[in-house]
Design an enzyme around this catalytic site. Sequence first.
Site, PDB file in Angstrom:
ATOM      1  N   HIS A   1       2.089   3.289  -9.295  1.00 32.68           N
ATOM      2  CA  HIS A   1       1.671   1.975  -9.501  1.00 32.68           C
ATOM      3  C   HIS A   1       3.082   1.407 -10.196  1.00 32.68           C
ATOM      4  O   HIS A   1       3.340   0.143 -10.092  1.00 32.68           O
ATOM      5  CB  HIS A   1       0.524   1.758 -10.056  1.00 32.68           C
ATOM      6  CG  HIS A   1      -0.729   2.244  -9.161  1.00 32.68           C
ATOM      7  ND1 HIS A   1      -0.867   1.946  -7.948  1.00 32.68           N
ATOM      8  CD2 HIS A   1      -1.663   3.007  -9.479  1.00 32.68           C
ATOM      9  CE1 HIS A   1      -2.062   2.313  -7.704  1.00 32.68           C
ATOM     10  NE2 HIS A   1      -2.432   3.159  -8.400  1.00 32.68           N
TER      11      HIS A   1
ATOM     12  N   LEU B   1      10.448 -20.501  -5.065  1.00 29.46           N
ATOM     13  CA  LEU B   1       9.414 -19.736  -4.303  1.00 29.46           C
ATOM     14  C   LEU B   1       8.159 -19.979  -4.525  1.00 29.46           C
ATOM     15  O   LEU B   1       7.986 -19.974  -6.060  1.00 29.46           O
ATOM     16  CB  LEU B   1       9.805 -18.419  -4.456  1.00 29.46           C
ATOM     17  CG  LEU B   1       8.738 -17.267  -3.645  1.00 29.46           C
ATOM     18  CD1 LEU B   1       8.781 -17.381  -2.126  1.00 29.46           C
ATOM     19  CD2 LEU B   1       9.335 -15.921  -3.953  1.00 29.46           C
TER      20      LEU B   1
ATOM     21  N   ASP C   1       0.972  -1.137  -0.248  1.00 29.39           N
ATOM     22  CA  ASP C   1      -0.120  -0.045  -0.040  1.00 29.39           C
ATOM     23  C   ASP C   1       0.678   1.307  -0.089  1.00 29.39           C
ATOM     24  O   ASP C   1       1.937   1.296   0.456  1.00 29.39           O
ATOM     25  CB  ASP C   1      -1.114   0.031   1.082  1.00 29.39           C
ATOM     26  CG  ASP C   1      -2.179   1.025   1.067  1.00 29.39           C
ATOM     27  OD1 ASP C   1      -2.285   1.243  -0.011  1.00 29.39           O
ATOM     28  OD2 ASP C   1      -2.689   1.398   2.330  1.00 29.39           O
TER      29      ASP C   1
HETATM   30  C1  IPE Z   1      -5.425  -2.658   0.232  1.00 23.76           C
HETATM   31  O1  IPE Z   1      -5.003  -1.245  -0.227  1.00 23.76           O
HETATM   32  C2  IPE Z   1      -5.528  -3.483  -0.886  1.00 23.76           C
HETATM   33  C3  IPE Z   1      -3.871  -3.680  -1.695  1.00 23.76           C
HETATM   34  C4  IPE Z   1      -2.995  -3.041  -1.378  1.00 23.76           C
HETATM   35  C5  IPE Z   1      -4.332  -4.202  -3.024  1.00 23.76           C
HETATM   36  P1  IPE Z   1      -6.193  -0.197  -0.231  1.00 23.76           P
HETATM   37  O2  IPE Z   1      -5.513   1.077  -0.265  1.00 23.76           O
HETATM   38  O3  IPE Z   1      -7.300  -0.672  -1.298  1.00 23.76           O
HETATM   39  O4  IPE Z   1      -6.777  -0.199   1.131  1.00 23.76           O
HETATM   40  P2  IPE Z   1      -7.758   0.749   1.980  1.00 23.76           P
HETATM   41  O5  IPE Z   1      -8.955   1.225   1.201  1.00 23.76           O
HETATM   42  O6  IPE Z   1      -6.759   1.860   2.569  1.00 23.76           O
HETATM   43  O7  IPE Z   1      -8.582   0.023   3.253  1.00 23.76           O
HETATM   44  C1  IPE Z   2      -1.973   0.007  -3.473  1.00 22.98           C
HETATM   45  O1  IPE Z   2      -1.631   1.624  -3.311  1.00 22.98           O
HETATM   46  C2  IPE Z   2      -2.042  -0.208  -4.722  1.00 22.98           C
HETATM   47  C3  IPE Z   2      -3.360  -0.775  -4.860  1.00 22.98           C
HETATM   48  C4  IPE Z   2      -4.369  -0.734  -3.889  1.00 22.98           C
HETATM   49  C5  IPE Z   2      -3.818  -1.141  -6.204  1.00 22.98           C
HETATM   50  P1  IPE Z   2      -2.573   2.766  -3.175  1.00 22.98           P
HETATM   51  O2  IPE Z   2      -3.078   3.245  -4.516  1.00 22.98           O
HETATM   52  O3  IPE Z   2      -3.876   2.157  -2.355  1.00 22.98           O
HETATM   53  O4  IPE Z   2      -2.006   3.865  -2.587  1.00 22.98           O
HETATM   54  P2  IPE Z   2      -2.560   4.827  -1.607  1.00 22.98           P
HETATM   55  O5  IPE Z   2      -2.888   4.194  -0.476  1.00 22.98           O
HETATM   56  O6  IPE Z   2      -3.448   5.800  -2.138  1.00 22.98           O
HETATM   57  O7  IPE Z   2      -1.337   5.868  -1.044  1.00 22.98           O
HETATM   58 MG    MG Z   3      -4.134   2.572  -0.419  1.00 26.94          MG
END
Ligand code: IPE
Ligand code: IPE
Ligand code: MG
Length: 217
Positions: free
Chosen positions: A26, A120, A9
């Site tokens: 990303h 792995l 995240d």
């Molecule tokens: C969790 O991250 C899902 C992934 C990392 C794929 P999110 O950014 O979607 O989670 P929330 O919305 O902060 O809980």
């Molecule tokens: C995690 O990064 C990747 C996915 C959930 C696809 P985010 O896109 O949730 O990044 P933040 O949380 O907004 O920084």
């Molecule tokens: Mg996120």
Amino acid sequence: MKHVAIIMDGNGRWAEAKRVPRLEGHRRGAEATRKATRSCIEHKIPYLTIYAFSAENWQRPEEEVRDLMGLLRHYLKNEIKELHENNIRLRVIGDRSKFDKDLNLQIEQAEAKTIANTGLNLQIALSYGGRQELEMAARKMAENGGKLEDYLYTAGMPDPDLLIRTGGELRISNFLLWQMAYTELYFTETLWPDFDAAVFDKAIEEFTRRVRRFGRR
Ligand code: IPE
Ligand code: IPE
Ligand code: MG
């Protein structure tokens, strides 16, 4: 330690801080996954499960979902050779019915190519939700009998010993709800694109200092 799970995240916030498009966050995030697989191999951890796209992430703006699917296609196309060369067995866990046909085909081909690999075990959770998985498994168990865990995407795998979540949020976000009953949780402020071996090693080091009781004394 047999299984590490990672909630990757913070890509969006990384991009925001750098004043670059979210997609760049990303992209850099996808590159960071390579560091995670390398660290697992180094530490001789046989299972790594990474949360790349949740069932709830479909609710993001159309453009971001399209970008993420594009990255996924790119990752599968370009990374599979290297995964295979490193003896990694790739599996995708999640609700595949939501993906385009061509993407599903790409996933199936990637899994088929690496199925006999003995290094792995890499699970990528895509369109994955823990509650959705449990509903699916419960439905199948009601139909066919047996144990619930036999119907989970993770059937036959050890439960995660350690969960690492980057990005500073202190929650599970619908990841591996059943499987993480006794998983040790490790949270770090590091944003996913900045993840590296040092972050991983620190998590492992803290894990080794934890006492796991599993309800016993
Ligand atoms: C969790 O991250 C899902 C992934 C990392 C794929 P999110 O950014 O979607 O989670 P929330 O919305 O902060 O809980
Ligand atoms: C995690 O990064 C990747 C996915 C959930 C696809 P985010 O896109 O949730 O990044 P933040 O949380 O907004 O920084
Ligand atoms: Mg996120």
